[in-house]
Design a protein around this motif. Structure first.
Motif, mmCIF file in Angstrom:
data_model
loop_
_atom_site.group_PDB
_atom_site.id
_atom_site.type_symbol
_atom_site.label_atom_id
_atom_site.label_comp_id
_atom_site.label_asym_id
_atom_site.label_seq_id
_atom_site.Cartn_x
_atom_site.Cartn_y
_atom_site.Cartn_z
ATOM 1 N N VAL A 117 0.830 -1.213 0.000
ATOM 2 C CA VAL A 117 0.000 0.000 0.000
ATOM 3 C C VAL A 117 0.861 1.258 0.000
ATOM 4 O O VAL A 117 0.714 2.136 -0.852
ATOM 5 C CB VAL A 117 -0.961 0.014 1.203
ATOM 6 C CG1 VAL A 117 -1.757 1.311 1.235
ATOM 7 C CG2 VAL A 117 -1.912 -1.178 1.125
ATOM 8 N N LYS A 118 1.779 1.370 0.940
ATOM 9 C CA LYS A 118 2.645 2.535 1.046
ATOM 10 C C LYS A 118 3.813 2.469 0.059
ATOM 11 O O LYS A 118 4.442 3.468 -0.241
ATOM 12 C CB LYS A 118 3.179 2.627 2.491
ATOM 13 C CG LYS A 118 4.310 3.627 2.730
ATOM 14 C CD LYS A 118 3.883 5.059 2.527
ATOM 15 C CE LYS A 118 5.017 6.003 2.923
ATOM 16 N NZ LYS A 118 4.697 7.412 2.579
ATOM 17 N N SER A 119 4.083 1.253 -0.471
ATOM 18 C CA SER A 119 5.255 1.005 -1.322
ATOM 19 C C SER A 119 6.526 1.357 -0.565
ATOM 20 O O SER A 119 7.447 1.970 -1.095
ATOM 21 C CB SER A 119 5.186 1.813 -2.621
ATOM 22 O OG SER A 119 6.056 1.279 -3.583
ATOM 23 N N ALA A 120 6.579 0.933 0.701
ATOM 24 C CA ALA A 120 7.665 1.309 1.603
ATOM 25 C C ALA A 120 8.943 0.537 1.264
ATOM 26 O O ALA A 120 9.009 -0.685 1.410
ATOM 27 C CB ALA A 120 7.257 1.045 3.046
ATOM 28 N N ASN A 121 9.962 1.268 0.824
ATOM 29 C CA ASN A 121 11.227 0.640 0.446
ATOM 30 C C ASN A 121 11.958 0.013 1.626
ATOM 31 O O ASN A 121 12.633 -1.003 1.490
ATOM 32 C CB ASN A 121 12.129 1.669 -0.232
ATOM 33 C CG ASN A 121 11.581 2.114 -1.570
ATOM 34 O OD1 ASN A 121 10.977 1.329 -2.293
ATOM 35 N ND2 ASN A 121 11.767 3.385 -1.896
ATOM 36 N N ASP A 122 11.829 0.639 2.814
ATOM 37 C CA ASP A 122 12.487 0.058 3.987
ATOM 38 C C ASP A 122 11.821 -1.248 4.405
ATOM 39 O O ASP A 122 12.484 -2.202 4.810
ATOM 40 C CB ASP A 122 12.536 1.058 5.147
ATOM 41 C CG ASP A 122 11.199 1.701 5.478
ATOM 42 O OD1 ASP A 122 10.189 1.463 4.753
ATOM 43 O OD2 ASP A 122 11.142 2.471 6.461
ATOM 44 N N MET A 123 10.486 -1.323 4.287
ATOM 45 C CA MET A 123 9.795 -2.552 4.665
ATOM 46 C C MET A 123 10.083 -3.685 3.683
ATOM 47 O O MET A 123 10.155 -4.857 4.073
ATOM 48 C CB MET A 123 8.291 -2.300 4.755
ATOM 49 C CG MET A 123 7.880 -1.406 5.916
ATOM 50 S SD MET A 123 8.269 -2.111 7.553
ATOM 51 C CE MET A 123 9.759 -1.187 7.968
ATOM 52 N N ALA A 124 10.267 -3.360 2.399
ATOM 53 C CA ALA A 124 10.645 -4.396 1.431
ATOM 54 C C ALA A 124 12.002 -4.985 1.800
ATOM 55 O O ALA A 124 12.237 -6.192 1.689
ATOM 56 C CB ALA A 124 10.679 -3.808 0.021
ATOM 57 N N TRP A 125 12.919 -4.119 2.246
ATOM 58 C CA TRP A 125 14.236 -4.591 2.683
ATOM 59 C C TRP A 125 14.108 -5.461 3.938
ATOM 60 O O TRP A 125 14.771 -6.496 4.073
ATOM 61 C CB TRP A 125 15.151 -3.403 2.946
ATOM 62 C CG TRP A 125 16.608 -3.749 2.952
ATOM 63 C CD1 TRP A 125 17.332 -4.251 4.005
ATOM 64 C CD2 TRP A 125 17.522 -3.631 1.855
ATOM 65 N NE1 TRP A 125 18.640 -4.441 3.642
ATOM 66 C CE2 TRP A 125 18.792 -4.069 2.318
ATOM 67 C CE3 TRP A 125 17.402 -3.191 0.545
ATOM 68 C CZ2 TRP A 125 19.918 -4.076 1.503
ATOM 69 C CZ3 TRP A 125 18.527 -3.204 -0.276
ATOM 70 C CH2 TRP A 125 19.763 -3.650 0.212
ATOM 71 N N VAL A 126 13.253 -5.045 4.841
ATOM 72 C CA VAL A 126 13.013 -5.815 6.063
ATOM 73 C C VAL A 126 12.478 -7.204 5.721
ATOM 74 O O VAL A 126 12.919 -8.219 6.283
ATOM 75 C CB VAL A 126 12.016 -5.064 6.980
ATOM 76 C CG1 VAL A 126 11.502 -5.974 8.094
ATOM 77 C CG2 VAL A 126 12.676 -3.832 7.590
ATOM 78 N N VAL A 127 11.525 -7.257 4.790
ATOM 79 C CA VAL A 127 10.972 -8.548 4.368
ATOM 80 C C VAL A 127 12.075 -9.417 3.764
ATOM 81 O O VAL A 127 12.182 -10.610 4.077
ATOM 82 C CB VAL A 127 9.838 -8.339 3.347
ATOM 83 C CG1 VAL A 127 9.430 -9.676 2.708
ATOM 84 C CG2 VAL A 127 8.624 -7.697 4.019
ATOM 85 N N GLY A 128 12.911 -8.826 2.920
ATOM 86 C CA GLY A 128 13.977 -9.594 2.290
ATOM 87 C C GLY A 128 14.931 -10.202 3.293
ATOM 88 O O GLY A 128 15.265 -11.391 3.221
ATOM 89 N N GLU A 129 15.380 -9.387 4.248
ATOM 90 C CA GLU A 129 16.305 -9.907 5.256
ATOM 91 C C GLU A 129 15.619 -10.913 6.172
ATOM 92 O O GLU A 129 16.224 -11.911 6.579
ATOM 93 C CB GLU A 129 16.873 -8.750 6.080
ATOM 94 C CG GLU A 129 17.826 -7.865 5.288
ATOM 95 C CD GLU A 129 18.410 -6.728 6.101
ATOM 96 O OE1 GLU A 129 19.567 -6.354 5.861
ATOM 97 O OE2 GLU A 129 17.694 -6.199 6.993
ATOM 98 N N GLY A 130 14.340 -10.680 6.479
ATOM 99 C CA GLY A 130 13.628 -11.593 7.372
ATOM 100 C C GLY A 130 13.369 -12.947 6.742
ATOM 101 O O GLY A 130 13.410 -13.981 7.409
ATOM 102 N N VAL A 131 13.114 -12.957 5.439
ATOM 103 C CA VAL A 131 12.820 -14.213 4.739
ATOM 104 C C VAL A 131 14.101 -14.917 4.297
ATOM 105 O O VAL A 131 14.246 -16.128 4.451
ATOM 106 C CB VAL A 131 11.915 -13.948 3.516
ATOM 107 C CG1 VAL A 131 11.759 -15.213 2.670
ATOM 108 C CG2 VAL A 131 10.549 -13.434 3.958
#
Length: 481
Positions: A119-133
């Protein structure tokens, strides 16, 4: 026999004028729209319309569809759950806007991070998802590329999970349609995740950049993208009755242009008697990806004289947006604007939070003590003009930001009116360097599959993780190379 009195120079001038006039006439007659487009039936994989669907292009934040796919696949395989807590690293916190802006150390659940990504297209959250997964960013990017190859996305390569500018990060409209079909049929239980109209953070509401949702009847996904090099991208889905369509728009000149182009494509596709291919439509897998450099829209969307600075939030009208899309049939509209309306909300804004499900934290804890939390942009009316934020300028491309836009800077402190006040002690903020030594996780090998292949849908499908079935209406071809 009479001779012409005109000199060679005069004749040459005349012929040059004729040639220039002819060139102008041909240019006016040719479709002005050159950006790649694609319209596909989701269940059959039949192509209803396409222009340069195999042309290389920068995906921008449409990249996040693959980030979400890999995360959902990890959940399906039992590697983590939607409630798994993941932590914002210094590298994630350092990503350029558009972003949530949480400080390093903030904990979010995978579920909340994915909603902020879509929704927000949050670049920091995409990075968080990548590192978390993935355990580390290199491992996650490797998994993104392995998944792309498994799905038959032969013209796609990823370098990061959020779509921030990278010359090596490319895709095609064909490949994005393959990815959209895979999301639809591999994760039907998560379909609502892609059609959230807005998220709610405390009292603030952030509206989805996909302006088709709650404006075009039947729109139900998926993701927008923007950097100056790519222009305005959109992968969208819409459903009427038992028919679901996927539209891909790459390189539109404004947010309004991509929305209206997609609406027009959908309207054409929902007409039972309309088909530019006659009785036989080609399949998605039959489109060949092309080589060469990706398209570059920077001069067109971020240069010249614009009413506002180009940004993901830009809804500036584009007078050329519908060029090449006019319909001859009297029953169809002449522009996408005629198809958009203000519809009743399909769902209330979805609350998101920081912390875990059993230990929700106040949003104030997600920001450094010496910083005031930045209020998220309030939901705008569909026909509202871009707000002042879209006029800010700074230094790096990003979805939700102009070529180089960052979140608006803090106002400069006013100089003291009187001499002699005791100076306040300055507190310098520091940030850790990105860490890349997180534990690695094994990328699970997957069996090869036909390009763009997915099953014919059945009521409430329950696809198995390893399955990627063949397109209906044709034998499964080998993956494109």
């Amino acid at each position: 026999m009479a001779r012409s009195n005109s000199s060679p120079a005069a004749r040459a001038s005349f012929l040059g004028l004729v040639a220039a006039t002819l060139a102008l006439v041909l240019a006016a007659a040719a479709p002005a729209l050159a950006n790649p487009i694609l319209l596909v039936e989701a269940d059959t994989g039949k192509v209803l319309e396409q222009k340069e669907a195999g042309r290389p292009w920068h995906p921008a934040s449409v990249t996040k569809l693959m980030t979400v796919y890999v995360a959902l696949n990890a959940v399906k395989n039992g590697r983590l759950t939607m409630d798994t807590p993941i932590t914002v690293s210094p590298a994630a916190a350092a990503q350029q806007p558009s972003k949530m802006g949480f400080r390093a150390g903030t904990v979010v659940t995978l579920d909340n991070a994915l909603k902020m990504v879509l929704v927000k297209s949050a670049n920091d959250m995409a990075w968080v998802v990548g590192e978390g997964v993935g355990g580390s960013m290199p491992e996650f990017v490797a998994e993104m590329n392995a998944t792309a190859a498994h799905l038959g996305m032969s013209g796609t390569h990823f370098e990061n999970p959020n779509g921030l500018p990278d010359e090596q990060q490319i895709t095609t409209a064909r490949d994005l349609a393959i990815l959209a079909r895979a999301i639809i049929y591999h994760f039907p239980e998560q379909e609502a995740l892609f059609r959230i109209p807005a998220i709610k953070l405390g009292k603030a509401v952030i509206r989805n950049y996909n302006r088709l949702i709650d404006r075009y009847p039947g729109a139900d996904g998926m993701k927008t993208g923007f950097v100056c090099g790519s222009g305005y991208n959109l992968v969208a889905t819409a459903t009427r009755g038992n028919k679901r369509l996927i539209a891909v728009i790459l390189g539109a000149r404004s947010g309004t242009a991509r929305t209206e182009q997609a609406a027009l494509l959908f309207e054409k596709g929902f007409q039972a008697t309309w088909s530019p291919f006659g009785a036989v439509n080609p399949l998605l897998s039959s489109i060949s990806n092309q080589g060469g450099p990706p398209g570059n829209m920077k001069a067109e969307v971020c240069g010249g004289k614009r009413a506002v600075t180009a940004s993901e939030a830009d809804d500036e009208p584009d007078p050329t947006a519908s060029a090449g899309f006019a319909f001859a049939a009297p029953t169809l509209p002449k522009s996408g604007a005629e198809l958009l309306q203000t519809l009743p909300p399909s769902m209330a804004p979805v609350p998101v939070y920081v912390g875990t499900r059993n230990s929700v934290e106040d949003f104030a804890t997600a920001y450094a003590p010496d910083e005031k939390p930045k209020k998220p942009k309030q939901a705008a009316k569909p026909d509202a003009k871009p707000d002042a934020r879209s006029k800010a300028t700074a230094s790096a491309d990003g979805d939700g930001a102009a070529d180089g836009d960052k979140d608006p800077p803090k106002a400069a402190a006013k100089p003291a009116a009187k001499p002699a006040p005791k100076p306040a002690t300055a507190t310098a903020s520091t940030s850790d360097k990105p860490k890349t030594d997180a534990p690695k996780k094994q990328v699970q090998p997957q069996a090869p599959v036909a390009a763009g292949s997915v099953p014919t849908p059945k009521p409430k499908p329950k696809p198995k993780p390893a399955e990627t079935p063949a397109e209906s209406a044709a034998p499964a071809p080998k993956p494109a190379t």
